[in-house]
Design a protein around this motif. Structure first.
Motif, PDB file in Angstrom:
ATOM      1  N   HIS B  82      28.606 -35.981  -1.220  1.00 30.65           N
ATOM      2  CA  HIS B  82      29.038 -36.031  -2.624  1.00 30.65           C
ATOM      3  C   HIS B  82      30.181 -37.007  -2.832  1.00 30.65           C
ATOM      4  CE1 HIS B  82      27.961 -34.923  -6.504  1.00 30.65           C
ATOM      5  NE2 HIS B  82      27.418 -33.754  -6.176  1.00 30.65           N
ATOM      6  N   CYS B  83      30.503 -37.215  -4.080  1.00 30.63           N
ATOM      7  CA  CYS B  83      31.363 -38.326  -4.433  1.00 30.63           C
ATOM      8  C   CYS B  83      31.996 -37.993  -5.774  1.00 30.63           C
ATOM      9  CB  CYS B  83      30.460 -39.554  -4.546  1.00 30.63           C
ATOM     10  SG  CYS B  83      31.235 -41.013  -5.203  1.00 30.63           S
ATOM     11  N   SER B  84      33.211 -38.473  -5.983  1.00 34.70           N
ATOM     12  CA  SER B  84      33.885 -38.102  -7.238  1.00 34.70           C
ATOM     13  C   SER B  84      33.811 -39.212  -8.274  1.00 34.70           C
ATOM     14  CB  SER B  84      35.346 -37.801  -6.927  1.00 34.70           C
ATOM     15  OG  SER B  84      35.942 -38.981  -6.427  1.00 34.70           O
ATOM     16  N   LEU B  85      33.084 -40.292  -7.991  1.00 32.18           N
ATOM     17  CA  LEU B  85      33.126 -41.434  -8.910  1.00 32.18           C
ATOM     18  C   LEU B  85      32.307 -41.194 -10.181  1.00 32.18           C
ATOM     19  CD1 LEU B  85      33.059 -44.389  -6.355  1.00 32.18           C
ATOM     20  CD2 LEU B  85      35.012 -43.312  -7.448  1.00 32.18           C
ATOM     21  N   GLY B  86      31.416 -40.246 -10.149  1.00 32.83           N
ATOM     22  CA  GLY B  86      30.767 -39.772 -11.383  1.00 32.83           C
ATOM     23  C   GLY B  86      29.819 -40.752 -12.046  1.00 32.83           C
ATOM     24  N   CYS B  87      29.032 -41.508 -11.288  1.00 35.41           N
ATOM     25  CA  CYS B  87      28.050 -42.391 -11.922  1.00 35.41           C
ATOM     26  C   CYS B  87      26.984 -41.527 -12.617  1.00 35.41           C
ATOM     27  CB  CYS B  87      27.375 -43.287 -10.885  1.00 35.41           C
ATOM     28  SG  CYS B  87      28.573 -44.247  -9.955  1.00 35.41           S
ATOM     29  N   THR B  88      26.606 -41.938 -13.805  1.00 37.24           N
ATOM     30  CA  THR B  88      25.674 -41.100 -14.584  1.00 37.24           C
ATOM     31  C   THR B  88      24.343 -40.915 -13.861  1.00 37.24           C
ATOM     32  OG1 THR B  88      24.912 -43.051 -15.766  1.00 37.24           O
ATOM     33  CG2 THR B  88      26.621 -41.749 -16.843  1.00 37.24           C
ATOM     34  N   TYR B  89      23.919 -41.938 -13.145  1.00 39.46           N
ATOM     35  CA  TYR B  89      22.590 -41.920 -12.539  1.00 39.46           C
ATOM     36  C   TYR B  89      22.598 -41.372 -11.118  1.00 39.46           C
ATOM     37  CZ  TYR B  89      24.811 -46.098 -10.783  1.00 39.46           C
ATOM     38  OH  TYR B  89      25.720 -46.947 -10.216  1.00 39.46           O
ATOM     39  N   CYS B  90      23.745 -40.935 -10.633  1.00 39.18           N
ATOM     40  CA  CYS B  90      23.871 -40.616  -9.200  1.00 39.18           C
ATOM     41  C   CYS B  90      22.851 -39.560  -8.764  1.00 39.18           C
ATOM     42  CB  CYS B  90      25.278 -40.138  -8.900  1.00 39.18           C
ATOM     43  SG  CYS B  90      25.484 -39.776  -7.155  1.00 39.18           S
ATOM     44  N   ILE B  91      22.078 -39.916  -7.781  1.00 41.15           N
ATOM     45  CA  ILE B  91      21.005 -39.052  -7.278  1.00 41.15           C
ATOM     46  C   ILE B  91      21.576 -37.795  -6.618  1.00 41.15           C
ATOM     47  CG2 ILE B  91      20.878 -40.250  -5.044  1.00 41.15           C
ATOM     48  CD1 ILE B  91      17.809 -39.126  -6.924  1.00 41.15           C
ATOM     49  N   LEU B  92      22.824 -37.901  -6.154  1.00 42.37           N
ATOM     50  CA  LEU B  92      23.421 -36.756  -5.450  1.00 42.37           C
ATOM     51  C   LEU B  92      23.537 -35.535  -6.360  1.00 42.37           C
ATOM     52  CD1 LEU B  92      26.254 -38.576  -3.458  1.00 42.37           C
ATOM     53  CD2 LEU B  92      23.917 -38.076  -2.743  1.00 42.37           C
ATOM     54  N   GLN B  93      23.552 -35.774  -7.666  1.00 40.20           N
ATOM     55  CA  GLN B  93      23.641 -34.648  -8.607  1.00 40.20           C
ATOM     56  C   GLN B  93      22.434 -33.726  -8.474  1.00 40.20           C
ATOM     57  OE1 GLN B  93      25.315 -36.100 -12.671  1.00 40.20           O
ATOM     58  NE2 GLN B  93      24.047 -37.747 -11.917  1.00 40.20           N
ATOM     59  N   PHE B 133      25.056 -40.521   1.267  1.00 43.42           N
ATOM     60  CA  PHE B 133      25.327 -39.239   0.588  1.00 43.42           C
ATOM     61  C   PHE B 133      26.738 -39.165   0.026  1.00 43.42           C
ATOM     62  CE2 PHE B 133      21.912 -38.008   3.641  1.00 43.42           C
ATOM     63  CZ  PHE B 133      20.940 -37.812   2.670  1.00 43.42           C
ATOM     64  N   THR B 134      27.442 -40.265   0.098  1.00 38.68           N
ATOM     65  CA  THR B 134      28.778 -40.362  -0.497  1.00 38.68           C
ATOM     66  C   THR B 134      29.115 -41.847  -0.557  1.00 38.68           C
ATOM     67  OG1 THR B 134      31.071 -39.636  -0.347  1.00 38.68           O
ATOM     68  CG2 THR B 134      29.989 -40.149   1.741  1.00 38.68           C
ATOM     69  N   ASP B 135      30.274 -42.194  -1.088  1.00 37.02           N
ATOM     70  CA  ASP B 135      30.717 -43.586  -1.077  1.00 37.02           C
ATOM     71  C   ASP B 135      31.470 -43.810   0.235  1.00 37.02           C
ATOM     72  OD1 ASP B 135      31.609 -45.967  -3.264  1.00 37.02           O
ATOM     73  OD2 ASP B 135      32.982 -45.656  -1.574  1.00 37.02           O
ATOM     74  N   SER B 136      31.121 -44.892   0.942  1.00 38.65           N
ATOM     75  CA  SER B 136      31.685 -45.097   2.287  1.00 38.65           C
ATOM     76  C   SER B 136      33.210 -45.166   2.322  1.00 38.65           C
ATOM     77  CB  SER B 136      31.152 -46.394   2.891  1.00 38.65           C
ATOM     78  OG  SER B 136      29.797 -46.321   3.157  1.00 38.65           O
ATOM     79  N   THR B 165      30.160 -49.378  -0.889  1.00 41.86           N
ATOM     80  CA  THR B 165      31.167 -48.776  -1.768  1.00 41.86           C
ATOM     81  C   THR B 165      31.103 -49.304  -3.204  1.00 41.86           C
ATOM     82  OG1 THR B 165      33.524 -48.255  -1.923  1.00 41.86           O
ATOM     83  CG2 THR B 165      32.968 -50.464  -1.167  1.00 41.86           C
ATOM     84  N   LYS B 166      31.711 -48.536  -4.093  1.00 35.63           N
ATOM     85  CA  LYS B 166      31.960 -49.033  -5.460  1.00 35.63           C
ATOM     86  C   LYS B 166      33.462 -48.991  -5.719  1.00 35.63           C
ATOM     87  CE  LYS B 166      27.692 -47.822  -7.867  1.00 35.63           C
ATOM     88  NZ  LYS B 166      27.033 -46.595  -7.454  1.00 35.63           N
ATOM     89  N   THR B 167      34.221 -48.898  -4.637  1.00 36.53           N
ATOM     90  CA  THR B 167      35.675 -48.901  -4.784  1.00 36.53           C
ATOM     91  C   THR B 167      36.200 -50.274  -4.355  1.00 36.53           C
ATOM     92  OG1 THR B 167      36.304 -48.327  -2.523  1.00 36.53           O
ATOM     93  CG2 THR B 167      35.634 -46.506  -3.945  1.00 36.53           C
TER      94      THR B 167
HETATM   95  S1  SF4 Z   1      27.664 -41.736  -4.510  1.00 31.76           S
HETATM   96 FE1  SF4 Z   1      27.397 -43.746  -5.391  1.00 31.76          FE
HETATM   97  S2  SF4 Z   1      26.142 -43.439  -7.211  1.00 31.76           S
HETATM   98 FE2  SF4 Z   1      26.950 -41.424  -6.606  1.00 31.76          FE
HETATM   99  S3  SF4 Z   1      28.803 -41.213  -7.846  1.00 31.76           S
HETATM  100 FE3  SF4 Z   1      29.409 -42.072  -5.866  1.00 31.76          FE
HETATM  101  S4  SF4 Z   1      29.411 -44.265  -6.198  1.00 31.76           S
HETATM  102 FE4  SF4 Z   1      28.270 -43.379  -7.881  1.00 31.76          FE
END
Ligand code: SF4
Lengths: 321, 355
Positions: B82-93, B133-136, B165-167
């Motif tokens: 999981h990840c806290s960046l909250g992308c709307t499309y994130c598959i992890l949801q 499964f998370t942001d590296s 990453t997206k950071t």
């Molecule tokens: S795992 Fe990736 S897609 Fe999901 S919220 Fe984090 S950065 Fe966004």
């Protein structure tokens, strides 16, 4: 066993406004009226005296309503002591009803909503949903609870079986005007339940994309023209409206299907032969259907098809725009 | 944007792990719940807790590709979920009910499994990523994971670590001895998409600046245009991203660029609608793909891939551009060849990885 005593009561002693144990919904069954008319009350209603001295109905609301309609009184009823808790009274009402008949979806919603005032949600789901023949799930529980927030005419249709509860679930989150637009639409034309579900999703998505309310989408000139094309059968109109709305939602797929039909038409395929694209044109698996009656007929068709497969027009069919 | 949990929920069994000690030192005064064992569905539905647990499964696994589409043969090193960046499309949801980030504290076990795995298949090239499964790099400032992984991969002749990453949290990478065995990768989208759909992640400029710094420190970088989103004006939007990318980064130092249009399990649709009612990412038409995921209609996918490919190769013809989870016919139409013509996608990327 709960202590109860038999009394003879007058109908003006009944508190008709106290619905705390009321879980029946829908018109009074004709057979019940006929039965009471013919042989009188066989099973005594169960009531409890409340603080105002009036009688709260616990079990038998429909029997009492029929008696009221028929002006039958005094009635012999059983009265619970005031020491019995509201939760126990409600449980009695629920178990009494489910022992006798299947509840309609609005009644199931009433059971879950009323019991939720007394019991923790997880326990309620585990105990009552199986009793109501429902899968014990939080999502389904939430859907049933929302049903009751809808207007009476929609609930009447659900209870009466003219609107499926699945459609109630998808209509409940909508604005009232949109909900009625769908409701009237579905009452007017014979869409199957799954098509109704599909249409709600499709229309809501078109609206979201095009900045329109679902009501405006349903009221568009294209849909209205098809809706009012009374020369066509209701079934035909249903199919055309569905096609129209799906095409509006998926213009790319529709354009591709139309192009495919046009190009296949130009190929002049031998009789009994059909080219079938992959579902949604996704993936490489195209197929060919060929019907024949004799071996020599098959041989001719295969020769014709072999020639066809080499033509550029045939290859073009398989490519995207 | 720096990740700072509201509370830590730690399994007592990992209390003595160096990772836990470091986190407690870095976050003095933070509230901590010590628990015997954390279930899958912990509290903190809003995702504000950091859960630290012992992971009992396999840390390293192949990427779950499907037989219907070309898979890149990637392997996943799973050190947290999981990840806290909250992308709307994130598959992890759709994968996890809880929205809390969960970290596996038994890093020693992970490293042991990883080294055994690499030792057991010395002839194979391994491309391994931690960003599935998370942001590296999300937790890197807190846990300094890169300090363990980058040198470890530097010593492996047959393996490459990809940090996706997206950071822009790359500071710790500066002085690490990577020997070309770590690739730092960013997912890219136009600024208006980032603002609307990736609002918790770093802005485009910050990502590109971080990539530029990594290049300066000798790392190869990679980029993932994934998910590519179709919105009115997407052609122009992605053109701008490509222009900005190459004004920040030298094309010769790019290991690969992947393209993948938005795709998701059908169950994610309702979750997105409920959590992000104002997003427009679901407006485009979707069809069920061969793997059961919803994806754009193939003609649109082909158009988007071809457009991006042309933009990218127009700038540098030797870039390695590949499609993520697409069939041969889409490859051929969009890029002009299928992976099989170049030995398969996995082999294509392996060659780039160790070049
Ligand atoms: S795992 Fe990736 S897609 Fe999901 S919220 Fe984090 S950065 Fe966004």
């Amino acid at each position: 066993m709960t202590e109860k005593e038999s009394y003879s009561i007058q109908l003006d002693e009944v508190d008709w406004n106290d619905a705390s144990c009321l879980i029946t919904y829908g018109p009074l069954p004709d057979k019940l009226t006929l039965s009471i008319q013919t042989v009188g009350l066989i099973q005594k209603p169960l009531l409890q005296r409340n603080r105002d001295g009036l009688l709260r109905i616990v079990c038998g609301s429909r029997r009492l309503a029929v008696c009221q309609q028929l002006g039958l009184e005094p009635l012999s009823c059983e009265i619970l002591p005031t020491s019995i808790s509201p939760e126990t009274c409600l449980r009695m009402a629920i178990y009494d009803n489910i022992a006798q008949r299947d509840l309609n979806p609005v009644e199931k919603s009433l059971v879950l909503t009323k019991m939720a005032q007394h019991e923790d949600q997880a326990q309620l789901i585990q105990e009552f949903m199986p009793l109501l023949n429902l899968e014990p799930s939080t999502v389904i529980f939430g859907r049933y609870k929302k049903l009751l927030l809808m207007e009476e005419s929609i609930l009447d249709a659900i209870a009466g079986g003219t609107l499926h509860e699945r459609i109630g679930f998808v209509l409940s989150p909508l604005e009232q005007g949109d909900r009625f637009a769908f409701f009237n639409f579905f009452q007017e034309l014979p869409f199957s339940v799954s098509v109704q579900e599909e249409l709600v999703e499709t229309v809501v998505e078109i609206g979201r994309r095009d900045n329109l309310t679902p009501r405006e989408v349903l009221d568009s000139a294209e849909v209205n023209d098809l809706r009012r094309a009374h020369k066509r059968s209701a079934r035909q109109r249903v199919q055309e409206i569905r096609k129209q709305l799906l095409a509006t939602r998926a213009p790319r797929l529709t354009a591709r299907e139309e192009r495919f039909d046009r190009e296949v038409g130009k190929l002049k395929l031998p009789a009994g032969v059909r080219v079938v694209p992959p579902p949604y044109f996704e993936g490489p698996r195209w197929s060919l259907e060929c019907t024949f009656e004799r071996g020599d007929e098959l041989a001719t068709r295969l020769r014709q098809l072999a020639e066809l497969a080499d033509q550029p027009e045939f290859k073009q069919i398989m490519e995207s725009e | 944007m720096k990740y700072r949990p509201e509370r830590l929920v730690i399994e007592k069994g990992v209390a003595g792990s160096p990772l836990v000690k470091r986190i407690l030192e870095t976050l003095p005064g933070i509230s901590v719940d010590w628990v015997d064992e954390l279930k899958e569905d912990a509290d903190g539905e809003n995702g504000s807790f950091l859960e630290i647990v012992k992971f009992r499964g396999r840390f390293i696994k192949p990427c779950p590709g499907t037989r219907f589409y070309n898979c890149c043969g990637y392997q996943i090193l799973n050190l947290g979920i999981h990840c806290s960046l909250g992308c709307t499309y994130c598959i992890l949801q759709a994968y996890f009910t809880s929205r809390n980030v969960r970290l596996f504290a038994n890093l020693d076990d992970a490293i042991q499994q990883l080294t055994e795995h690499l030792d057991n298949s010395r002839r194979q090239t391994h491309r391994i990523g931690t960003g599935e499964f998370t942001d590296s790099l999300l937790l890197d400032p807190l846990i300094h994971l890169s300090e363990h992984l980058v040198p470890l991969f530097a010593a492996q002749p047959n393996a490459i670590l990809e940090l996706k990453t997206k950071t822009a949290q790359v500071d710790l990478l500066e002085n690490l001895d990577h020997r070309g065995h770590t690739i730092v990768a960013w997912s890219l989208n136009p600024p208006q998409v980032i603002a609307g759909e990736e609002s918790g992640a770093a802005p485009l400029e910050a990502r590109l600046e971080a990539a530029q710094r990594c290049q300066r420190w000798g790392y190869r970088v990679a980029f993932h245009f994934d998910p590519l989103l179709a919105y009115p004006g997407w052609q122009q939007g992605y053109q701008e991203v490509v222009d900005r990318l190459f004004s920040a980064v030298a094309p010769g130092g790019i290991a690969w660029i992947s393209l993948g249009t938005l795709r998701f399990m059908p169950s994610l649709k309702t979750i997105i609608q409920q959590r992000y009612p104002n997003t427009s990412i679901l407006d485009e038409e979707f069809i069920p793909g061969l793997d059961g995921k919803l994806r754009y209609f193939r003609d649109l996918r082909v158009e988007m891939y071809a457009h991006l490919n042309e933009l990218l190769l127009g700038i540098h013809k030797d870039l390695c551009v590949y499609l993520c989870m697409e069939s041969d016919d889409v490859w051929r139409e969009a890029l002009g060849f299928s992976p099989a013509e170049r030995g398969g996608l996995s082999a294509m990327l392996d060659r780039r990885a160790l070049s």
